[in-house]
Design a protein around this motif. Structure first.
Motif, PDB file in Angstrom:
ATOM      1  N   LEU A 306      -5.860 -79.122 -52.794  1.00 40.74           N
ATOM      2  CA  LEU A 306      -6.325 -80.485 -52.500  1.00 40.74           C
ATOM      3  C   LEU A 306      -6.940 -80.584 -51.107  1.00 40.74           C
ATOM      4  O   LEU A 306      -7.981 -81.219 -50.928  1.00 40.74           O
ATOM      5  CB  LEU A 306      -5.166 -81.477 -52.642  1.00 40.74           C
ATOM      6  N   ILE A 307      -6.290 -79.967 -50.098  1.00 40.52           N
ATOM      7  CA  ILE A 307      -6.787 -80.126 -48.717  1.00 40.52           C
ATOM      8  C   ILE A 307      -8.022 -79.275 -48.440  1.00 40.52           C
ATOM      9  O   ILE A 307      -8.668 -79.448 -47.389  1.00 40.52           O
ATOM     10  CB  ILE A 307      -5.695 -79.830 -47.664  1.00 40.52           C
ATOM     11  N   THR A 308      -8.359 -78.371 -49.359  1.00 39.16           N
ATOM     12  CA  THR A 308      -9.595 -77.596 -49.181  1.00 39.16           C
ATOM     13  C   THR A 308     -10.718 -78.124 -50.074  1.00 39.16           C
ATOM     14  O   THR A 308     -11.759 -77.485 -50.220  1.00 39.16           O
ATOM     15  CB  THR A 308      -9.336 -76.102 -49.481  1.00 39.16           C
ATOM     16  N   SER A 309     -10.496 -79.293 -50.688  1.00 46.05           N
ATOM     17  CA  SER A 309     -11.556 -79.935 -51.474  1.00 46.05           C
ATOM     18  C   SER A 309     -12.691 -80.361 -50.547  1.00 46.05           C
ATOM     19  O   SER A 309     -12.442 -80.743 -49.394  1.00 46.05           O
ATOM     20  CB  SER A 309     -11.017 -81.170 -52.199  1.00 46.05           C
ATOM     21  N   PRO A 310     -13.940 -80.327 -51.016  1.00 42.91           N
ATOM     22  CA  PRO A 310     -15.060 -80.709 -50.147  1.00 42.91           C
ATOM     23  C   PRO A 310     -15.103 -82.204 -49.844  1.00 42.91           C
ATOM     24  O   PRO A 310     -15.591 -82.624 -48.789  1.00 42.91           O
ATOM     25  CB  PRO A 310     -16.295 -80.266 -50.941  1.00 42.91           C
ATOM     26  N   HIS A 311     -14.615 -83.046 -50.773  1.00 40.45           N
ATOM     27  CA  HIS A 311     -14.638 -84.490 -50.544  1.00 40.45           C
ATOM     28  C   HIS A 311     -13.601 -85.166 -51.428  1.00 40.45           C
ATOM     29  O   HIS A 311     -13.046 -84.561 -52.356  1.00 40.45           O
ATOM     30  CB  HIS A 311     -16.036 -85.068 -50.817  1.00 40.45           C
ATOM     31  N   ASN A 340     -15.934 -77.027 -38.527  1.00 41.27           N
ATOM     32  CA  ASN A 340     -15.965 -78.374 -39.106  1.00 41.27           C
ATOM     33  C   ASN A 340     -15.563 -79.414 -38.058  1.00 41.27           C
ATOM     34  O   ASN A 340     -14.927 -79.084 -37.060  1.00 41.27           O
ATOM     35  CB  ASN A 340     -15.093 -78.481 -40.371  1.00 41.27           C
ATOM     36  N   LYS A 341     -15.984 -80.658 -38.305  1.00 41.59           N
ATOM     37  CA  LYS A 341     -15.671 -81.736 -37.364  1.00 41.59           C
ATOM     38  C   LYS A 341     -14.604 -82.623 -37.994  1.00 41.59           C
ATOM     39  O   LYS A 341     -14.772 -83.113 -39.121  1.00 41.59           O
ATOM     40  CB  LYS A 341     -16.911 -82.566 -37.050  1.00 41.59           C
ATOM     41  N   VAL A 342     -13.499 -82.809 -37.260  1.00 38.03           N
ATOM     42  CA  VAL A 342     -12.374 -83.608 -37.744  1.00 38.03           C
ATOM     43  C   VAL A 342     -12.198 -84.812 -36.836  1.00 38.03           C
ATOM     44  O   VAL A 342     -12.154 -84.675 -35.606  1.00 38.03           O
ATOM     45  CB  VAL A 342     -11.065 -82.782 -37.770  1.00 38.03           C
ATOM     46  N   ILE A 383     -14.092 -84.056 -42.023  1.00 35.12           N
ATOM     47  CA  ILE A 383     -12.754 -84.502 -42.442  1.00 35.12           C
ATOM     48  C   ILE A 383     -12.359 -85.721 -41.620  1.00 35.12           C
ATOM     49  O   ILE A 383     -12.540 -85.742 -40.398  1.00 35.12           O
ATOM     50  CB  ILE A 383     -11.711 -83.369 -42.240  1.00 35.12           C
ATOM     51  N   ILE A 384     -11.812 -86.730 -42.308  1.00 31.05           N
ATOM     52  CA  ILE A 384     -11.364 -87.958 -41.635  1.00 31.05           C
ATOM     53  C   ILE A 384      -9.885 -88.179 -41.958  1.00 31.05           C
ATOM     54  O   ILE A 384      -9.481 -88.095 -43.123  1.00 31.05           O
ATOM     55  CB  ILE A 384     -12.183 -89.182 -42.115  1.00 31.05           C
ATOM     56  N   LEU A 385      -9.108 -88.438 -40.931  1.00 32.23           N
ATOM     57  CA  LEU A 385      -7.701 -88.805 -41.141  1.00 32.23           C
ATOM     58  C   LEU A 385      -7.503 -90.261 -40.732  1.00 32.23           C
ATOM     59  O   LEU A 385      -7.904 -90.664 -39.632  1.00 32.23           O
ATOM     60  CB  LEU A 385      -6.772 -87.903 -40.318  1.00 32.23           C
ATOM     61  N   HIS A 406     -17.116 -86.912 -47.752  1.00 32.19           N
ATOM     62  CA  HIS A 406     -16.118 -86.568 -46.744  1.00 32.19           C
ATOM     63  C   HIS A 406     -14.739 -86.405 -47.381  1.00 32.19           C
ATOM     64  O   HIS A 406     -14.421 -87.084 -48.362  1.00 32.19           O
ATOM     65  CB  HIS A 406     -16.031 -87.661 -45.667  1.00 32.19           C
ATOM     66  N   LEU A 407     -13.935 -85.514 -46.799  1.00 31.93           N
ATOM     67  CA  LEU A 407     -12.536 -85.411 -47.210  1.00 31.93           C
ATOM     68  C   LEU A 407     -11.738 -86.398 -46.365  1.00 31.93           C
ATOM     69  O   LEU A 407     -11.772 -86.334 -45.131  1.00 31.93           O
ATOM     70  CB  LEU A 407     -12.005 -83.991 -47.001  1.00 31.93           C
ATOM     71  N   VAL A 408     -11.051 -87.321 -47.019  1.00 33.72           N
ATOM     72  CA  VAL A 408     -10.290 -88.358 -46.321  1.00 33.72           C
ATOM     73  C   VAL A 408      -8.794 -88.160 -46.599  1.00 33.72           C
ATOM     74  O   VAL A 408      -8.374 -88.124 -47.760  1.00 33.72           O
ATOM     75  CB  VAL A 408     -10.710 -89.779 -46.784  1.00 33.72           C
ATOM     76  N   LEU A 409      -8.018 -88.019 -45.545  1.00 32.85           N
ATOM     77  CA  LEU A 409      -6.564 -87.895 -45.655  1.00 32.85           C
ATOM     78  C   LEU A 409      -5.925 -89.174 -45.117  1.00 32.85           C
ATOM     79  O   LEU A 409      -6.307 -89.646 -44.044  1.00 32.85           O
ATOM     80  CB  LEU A 409      -6.046 -86.700 -44.843  1.00 32.85           C
ATOM     81  N   SER A 410      -4.961 -89.715 -45.845  1.00 30.21           N
ATOM     82  CA  SER A 410      -4.312 -90.931 -45.355  1.00 30.21           C
ATOM     83  C   SER A 410      -2.931 -91.104 -45.992  1.00 30.21           C
ATOM     84  O   SER A 410      -2.510 -90.288 -46.816  1.00 30.21           O
ATOM     85  CB  SER A 410      -5.173 -92.160 -45.630  1.00 30.21           C
ATOM     86  N   THR A 411      -2.239 -92.183 -45.595  1.00 32.79           N
ATOM     87  CA  THR A 411      -0.912 -92.494 -46.138  1.00 32.79           C
ATOM     88  C   THR A 411      -0.926 -93.885 -46.765  1.00 32.79           C
ATOM     89  O   THR A 411      -1.734 -94.736 -46.414  1.00 32.79           O
ATOM     90  CB  THR A 411       0.174 -92.453 -45.040  1.00 32.79           C
ATOM     91  N   LEU A 412      -0.005 -94.072 -47.709  1.00 32.48           N
ATOM     92  CA  LEU A 412       0.126 -95.350 -48.408  1.00 32.48           C
ATOM     93  C   LEU A 412       1.607 -95.545 -48.724  1.00 32.48           C
ATOM     94  O   LEU A 412       2.308 -94.587 -49.047  1.00 32.48           O
ATOM     95  CB  LEU A 412      -0.692 -95.314 -49.704  1.00 32.48           C
ATOM     96  N   HIS A 413       2.090 -96.777 -48.625  1.00 32.66           N
ATOM     97  CA  HIS A 413       3.500 -97.061 -48.920  1.00 32.66           C
ATOM     98  C   HIS A 413       3.678 -97.375 -50.405  1.00 32.66           C
ATOM     99  O   HIS A 413       3.379 -98.477 -50.847  1.00 32.66           O
ATOM    100  CB  HIS A 413       4.002 -98.237 -48.076  1.00 32.66           C
ATOM    101  N   THR A 414       4.130 -96.377 -51.172  1.00 31.81           N
ATOM    102  CA  THR A 414       4.498 -96.600 -52.576  1.00 31.81           C
ATOM    103  C   THR A 414       5.765 -95.794 -52.865  1.00 31.81           C
ATOM    104  O   THR A 414       6.118 -94.893 -52.106  1.00 31.81           O
ATOM    105  CB  THR A 414       3.392 -96.159 -53.562  1.00 31.81           C
ATOM    106  N   ASN A 415       6.440 -96.104 -53.970  1.00 31.15           N
ATOM    107  CA  ASN A 415       7.701 -95.430 -54.286  1.00 31.15           C
ATOM    108  C   ASN A 415       7.523 -94.037 -54.858  1.00 31.15           C
ATOM    109  O   ASN A 415       8.408 -93.198 -54.739  1.00 31.15           O
ATOM    110  CB  ASN A 415       8.522 -96.274 -55.271  1.00 31.15           C
ATOM    111  N   ASP A 416       6.388 -93.788 -55.524  1.00 32.73           N
ATOM    112  CA  ASP A 416       6.135 -92.456 -56.073  1.00 32.73           C
ATOM    113  C   ASP A 416       4.638 -92.198 -56.075  1.00 32.73           C
ATOM    114  O   ASP A 416       3.834 -93.087 -55.779  1.00 32.73           O
ATOM    115  CB  ASP A 416       6.734 -92.302 -57.481  1.00 32.73           C
TER     116      ASP A 416
END
Length: 559
Positions: A306-311, A340-342, A383-385, A406-416
């Protein structure tokens, strides 16, 4: 006082908790331990009965009440002065109140007749009336008493200083500041992530630390000390000392153990005063590698893909304090390079990473997550965090970034993990955009790991079998920590991650675009081998002796 002597083993046989053969086996084991272990401990270790069930049964049989010690107004100073602490510890008993006729004593071991009778003879003023309480609660009370004795001198200095309007010698730390440094230093030494300062309705305040995800009580002070401590901490955090009606946030830094530490400060008004929480941020904290986080081999392989996906968007989900930020940074550390630019938008920036352009979000001046993402797109990143997706504007900006390569990494509040999809719909993103932008979701929790210094084998408790038989054989060997000085008698030392990964394929993307519900998505993903609920990973770690069944059941639920 309880006069009727009862043999615990016979009582358990009579009530149907164990068989006569199991009783004889437990008695033989006790003999092997040279009677150093109580028979009740052996019953619990063998999985015949839990401590809660044991105390409930004893309370009914002995016709005594069950007491919640934290609901009682206990005079700790009186206990220190009036009762011999060594006798209280031997009887594992706490005197929690007194009236004209009785001294009321709570114990977790009502069949420890000799110790209780010895305590009653020593008290002698009045007869004792026994109640039952949890062993953990009694241990916490003993810690309170020890803490009170340890800090009494410093508290007296603070009170003296307050009476002289805070006057102190030139260049010398005030007693209040030394007290603050004391409880912060102790929290850091015990690997705490947060410190909680909480006023209570009994004219006292408690200081608790979150260690390995669980709050532990460290100090107890009276309200006079609380007002001095809260005022000084608010001054350190550069927030309004006179404002006590609304929540406030601040930051400060201290040098402790010859190292710089940052503290994120939050105050919230409660009916008894302001609750203060300090998040401890270690500037020199070493970033973990992906393989050190706790991913099992199968999940680690899926996460690496997943983290090596292009977008696309990759989300890490879980409640506050579940290690989401640590996972994101470990992922960034893995994929960042000179080629790469992060860019990251964070609130706050907790780690500093080389080769990464990091932005501190500041909503007061209008620098929101959404605005930061829009500015990133003009900076040509790969890559964008995003620290956290909180609203529709941020989610929409993240999806546009993902859809434009762009590959976007982030967090979300869910139970699963599958719950992220309906949450994104609820936040206003169209299902067809989610199916196009999202590539996968990681759900994670942190579980405490068994202390290696006091780890021992136990049998699965009968009461746990219905919850775990789907994942573990009834005769499987599992482990727990007995509790020792290394783990502060908790049985746990450190934490690791348990996880689940939901990977989108063509069919699941189609289901999402058709606005399928979470259950349909989960059933499809499980059938295709693209998803396994978190409890599976947790039970694997139980069988490996990494954590306990109680820990896994505490943070997960059975599907």
């Amino acid at each position: 006082m309880i006069n009727k002597k009862i043999r615990l083993g016979d009582l358990l046989v009579e009530k149907g908790y164990i068989t006569q053969e199991q009783l004889m086996s437990a008695l033989a084991k006790q003999k092997e331990f040279n009677f150093a272990k109580k028979i009740g401990e052996i019953f619990i270790d063998e999985g015949y009965i839990s401590q809660k069930e044991l105390l409930k049964m004893l309370a009914t049989q002995l016709k005594v009440t069950f007491v919640d010690l934290f609901g009682e107004k206990i005079d700790f100073e009186k206990i220190v002065v009036k009762y011999p602490i060594n006798l209280l510890k031997t009887a594992h008993a706490i005197p929690f109140k007194e009236d004209e006729d009785f001294i009321y004593v709570a114990t977790s071991d009502p069949l420890n007749y000799d110790a209780l009778e010895n305590l009653e003879r020593t008290i002698s003023i009045k007869p004792m009336k026994i109640s039952l309480a949890y062993e953990e609660d009694i241990n916490v009370i003993f810690k309170r008493i020890e803490t009170l004795k340890k800090t009494k001198v410093l508290i007296d200095e603070v009170k003296k200083e307050l009476q002289t309007e805070g006057l102190k010698k030139e260049g010398e730390d005030s007693a209040v500041m030394r007290l603050i440094r004391l409880f912060i230093s102790e929290a850091i030494a015990k690997r705490a992530s947060d410190i909680h300062i909480e006023p209570e309705d009994n004219g006292r305040m408690i200081v608790r630390s979150r260690i390995d995800g669980i709050l532990v009580e460290n100090f107890v002070f009276d309200m006079e000390i609380y007002h001095a401590i809260s005022s000084r901490i608010k001054l350190l955090g550069d927030i309004d000392i006179s404002e006590k009606r609304v929540p406030q946030d601040g930051r400060f830094s201290l040098i402790l153990f010859d190292k710089p530490y940052d503290f994120r400060l939050s105050t919230t008004p409660t009916i008894f005063g302001e609750s203060i929480v300090m998040r401890i941020l270690d500037r020199e904290k070493v970033l973990l590698k992906l393989e050190d986080l706790g991913f099992d081999d199968e999940n680690l392989e899926a996460f690496n893909e997943l983290i090596t996906s292009p977008h696309g968007i990759l989300l890490i989900t879980g409640p506050t304090g579940s290690g989401k930020t640590t996972t994101l940074y470990a992922a960034l550390n893995e994929i960042k390079s000179i080629s790469n630019k992060v860019m990251t938008a964070e609130d706050p920036v907790e780690y500093r990473l080389p080769l990464v352009q990091q932005i501190q979000v500041n909503e007061k001046i209008g620098l929101t997550f959404a605005r930061a993402i829009k500015s990133f797109l003009r900076q040509d990143p790969d890559i964008i965090l995003i620290g956290e997706i909180r609203d529709h504007e941020t989610l929409d900006a993240a999806s546009q970034a993902a859809l434009t390569g762009h590959l976007v990494l982030s967090t979300l509040h869910t139970n699963d993990a599958p719950g992220a999809i309906p949450r994104m719909v609820q936040m206003g993103l169209k299902p067809y955009l989610i199916s196009d932008a999202l590539i996968g979701v990681v759900g994670q929790r942190l579980v405490r790991t068994i202390c290696p210094y006091c780890k021992h084998e136990i049998k699965i408790q009968k009461s746990q079998l219905p919850k775990v038989e789907k994942y573990i054989k009834p005769d499987a060997v599992v482990y727990e920590g007995k509790g020792c000085s290394k783990c502060d008698f908790t049985g746990y030392f450190g934490r690791t991650m348990i996880s689940e990964i939901f990977v989108l394929d063509e069919e699941s993307a189609k289901l999402i675009s058709e606005n399928a519900n979470k259950i349909t998505l989960m059933e499809h993903a499980e059938k295709e081998g693209k998803y396994k609920p978190m409890i599976y990973d947790g039970m694997k770690k139980v069988l490996k002796g990494i954590t306990t069944i109680e820990e896994v059941l505490r943070v997960t639920r059975e599907h």
